[in-house]
Design an enzyme around this catalytic site. Sequence first.
Site, PDB file in Angstrom:
ATOM      1  N   ASP A   1       0.831  -1.210   0.000  1.00  0.00           N
ATOM      2  CA  ASP A   1       0.000   0.000   0.000  1.00  0.00           C
ATOM      3  C   ASP A   1       0.862   1.255   0.000  1.00  0.00           C
ATOM      4  O   ASP A   1       1.964   1.257   0.541  1.00  0.00           O
ATOM      5  CB  ASP A   1      -0.932  -0.027   1.234  1.00  0.00           C
ATOM      6  CG  ASP A   1      -2.138   0.880   1.049  1.00  0.00           C
ATOM      7  OD1 ASP A   1      -2.414   1.301  -0.094  1.00  0.00           O
ATOM      8  OD2 ASP A   1      -2.811   1.167   2.062  1.00  0.00           O
TER       9      ASP A   1
ATOM     10  N   ASN B   1       1.389   3.323  -2.930  1.00  0.00           N
ATOM     11  CA  ASN B   1       1.954   3.738  -4.226  1.00  0.00           C
ATOM     12  C   ASN B   1       1.474   5.138  -4.610  1.00  0.00           C
ATOM     13  O   ASN B   1       2.262   5.973  -5.059  1.00  0.00           O
ATOM     14  CB  ASN B   1       1.513   2.789  -5.348  1.00  0.00           C
ATOM     15  CG  ASN B   1       2.124   1.414  -5.229  1.00  0.00           C
ATOM     16  OD1 ASN B   1       2.950   1.178  -4.354  1.00  0.00           O
ATOM     17  ND2 ASN B   1       1.715   0.501  -6.104  1.00  0.00           N
TER      18      ASN B   1
ATOM     19  N   HIS C   1       2.783   3.494  -9.065  1.00  0.00           N
ATOM     20  CA  HIS C   1       2.593   2.066  -9.376  1.00  0.00           C
ATOM     21  C   HIS C   1       3.829   1.497 -10.090  1.00  0.00           C
ATOM     22  O   HIS C   1       4.225   0.367  -9.810  1.00  0.00           O
ATOM     23  CB  HIS C   1       1.329   1.862 -10.211  1.00  0.00           C
ATOM     24  CG  HIS C   1       0.070   2.217  -9.464  1.00  0.00           C
ATOM     25  ND1 HIS C   1      -0.165   1.791  -8.180  1.00  0.00           N
ATOM     26  CD2 HIS C   1      -1.012   2.977  -9.810  1.00  0.00           C
ATOM     27  CE1 HIS C   1      -1.345   2.267  -7.767  1.00  0.00           C
ATOM     28  NE2 HIS C   1      -1.867   2.993  -8.738  1.00  0.00           N
TER      29      HIS C   1
ATOM     30  N   ASN D   1     -10.679  -2.810  -6.123  1.00  0.00           N
ATOM     31  CA  ASN D   1      -9.893  -1.777  -6.818  1.00  0.00           C
ATOM     32  C   ASN D   1     -10.481  -1.382  -8.179  1.00  0.00           C
ATOM     33  O   ASN D   1     -10.056  -0.389  -8.772  1.00  0.00           O
ATOM     34  CB  ASN D   1      -8.423  -2.201  -6.977  1.00  0.00           C
ATOM     35  CG  ASN D   1      -7.622  -2.127  -5.693  1.00  0.00           C
ATOM     36  OD1 ASN D   1      -6.719  -2.921  -5.449  1.00  0.00           O
ATOM     37  ND2 ASN D   1      -7.919  -1.156  -4.843  1.00  0.00           N
TER      38      ASN D   1
ATOM     39  N   ARG E   1       1.672  -4.848   6.206  1.00  0.00           N
ATOM     40  CA  ARG E   1       1.018  -3.802   5.413  1.00  0.00           C
ATOM     41  C   ARG E   1       1.848  -2.538   5.511  1.00  0.00           C
ATOM     42  O   ARG E   1       2.240  -2.122   6.608  1.00  0.00           O
ATOM     43  CB  ARG E   1      -0.404  -3.525   5.905  1.00  0.00           C
ATOM     44  CG  ARG E   1      -1.096  -2.476   5.008  1.00  0.00           C
ATOM     45  CD  ARG E   1      -2.586  -2.425   5.180  1.00  0.00           C
ATOM     46  NE  ARG E   1      -3.167  -1.494   4.209  1.00  0.00           N
ATOM     47  CZ  ARG E   1      -4.379  -1.592   3.705  1.00  0.00           C
ATOM     48  NH1 ARG E   1      -5.158  -2.565   4.082  1.00  0.00           N
ATOM     49  NH2 ARG E   1      -4.818  -0.703   2.827  1.00  0.00           N
TER      50      ARG E   1
ATOM     51  N   ARG F   1      -5.399  -1.847   8.454  1.00  0.00           N
ATOM     52  CA  ARG F   1      -6.617  -2.617   8.171  1.00  0.00           C
ATOM     53  C   ARG F   1      -6.279  -3.728   7.198  1.00  0.00           C
ATOM     54  O   ARG F   1      -5.202  -3.758   6.606  1.00  0.00           O
ATOM     55  CB  ARG F   1      -7.723  -1.706   7.637  1.00  0.00           C
ATOM     56  CG  ARG F   1      -7.357  -0.940   6.382  1.00  0.00           C
ATOM     57  CD  ARG F   1      -8.534  -0.121   5.865  1.00  0.00           C
ATOM     58  NE  ARG F   1      -8.091   0.815   4.841  1.00  0.00           N
ATOM     59  CZ  ARG F   1      -7.777   2.082   5.056  1.00  0.00           C
ATOM     60  NH1 ARG F   1      -7.868   2.589   6.271  1.00  0.00           N
ATOM     61  NH2 ARG F   1      -7.362   2.853   4.068  1.00  0.00           N
TER      62      ARG F   1
ATOM     63  N   SER G   1      -8.459  -4.858   4.591  1.00  0.00           N
ATOM     64  CA  SER G   1      -8.950  -4.605   3.232  1.00  0.00           C
ATOM     65  C   SER G   1      -9.223  -5.901   2.449  1.00  0.00           C
ATOM     66  O   SER G   1      -8.792  -6.043   1.302  1.00  0.00           O
ATOM     67  CB  SER G   1      -7.980  -3.696   2.452  1.00  0.00           C
ATOM     68  OG  SER G   1      -7.781  -2.482   3.129  1.00  0.00           O
TER      69      SER G   1
END
Length: 226
Positions: free
Chosen positions: A12, A14, A29, A60, A174, A180, A182
């Site tokens: 997470d 990017n 990305h 997403n 993460r 979280r 997700s």
Amino acid sequence: MQIPNHIAFIMDGNGRWATSRLLPRNAGHSEGVKALKRVINGCMKYGVKVISLYAFSSENWKRPEKEVKELFRLLKTFFTRDLLHLCNKPFRVNYMGDIDALPSDVKEGMIKCMRDTADVEEYVVNIGINYGGRDEICRAVNKMISAGIDHVDEQTLSSYLDTAGLPDPDVIVRTAGEMRVSNFMLYQLAYSEFIFLDKYWPDMKEDDVNTIIEEYNTRHRKFGAL
Ligand code: IPE
Ligand code: IPE
Ligand code: MG
């Protein structure tokens, strides 16, 4: 040092990495793909046998079409050009997620990687793409219904998940300070240790795997026992 068998990454940050540099989100990305290679190499160096990576969630698709398109363009290049040449250790490629809904060129690249590596036993790189933990459980239940199964225990359900045959993640990492899940590996995370890193995913280096393993070694896993 105890080396975890399986580390799973929720990659997470990017977008924030890019916007903090006044760059378009998609630049984050592309940098994220470079970090992905560094992290896979780092894990292999330490002998982590299974690496899971959350690349695109079933939620997403809600992002702007331009971003979704660019993500798939990057993933396609990654699967067709980079993935199998990442490190000198052979590994098997596995996917989790509903891959039927993916653009056909992306899907073909993925299937080729999977076929080309099908015989490797020792290391596994498991990629979540169009993946959601709830969707995975629903797909597994539907597969069991189609197979005529009328009694389900934990072992049966596990064997119908996209991770069939893989050990549960010992650690879930993460990045980007978010705490979280997700919709990631909801069934498999029952006894995983969570490690939250403040850095954005594109800032991840090979050495961060060392930090993760050191932190893991400070945890006392009890699995309900004393
Ligand atoms: C992770 O970075 C990549 C994907 C979810 C595909 P994000 O794109 O979520 O980055 P932030 O959270 O917006 O910074
Ligand atoms: C989770 O990140 C999905 C991936 C890493 C692929 P998100 O950035 O999509 O998660 P939320 O929206 O912040 O919960
Ligand atoms: Mg995010």
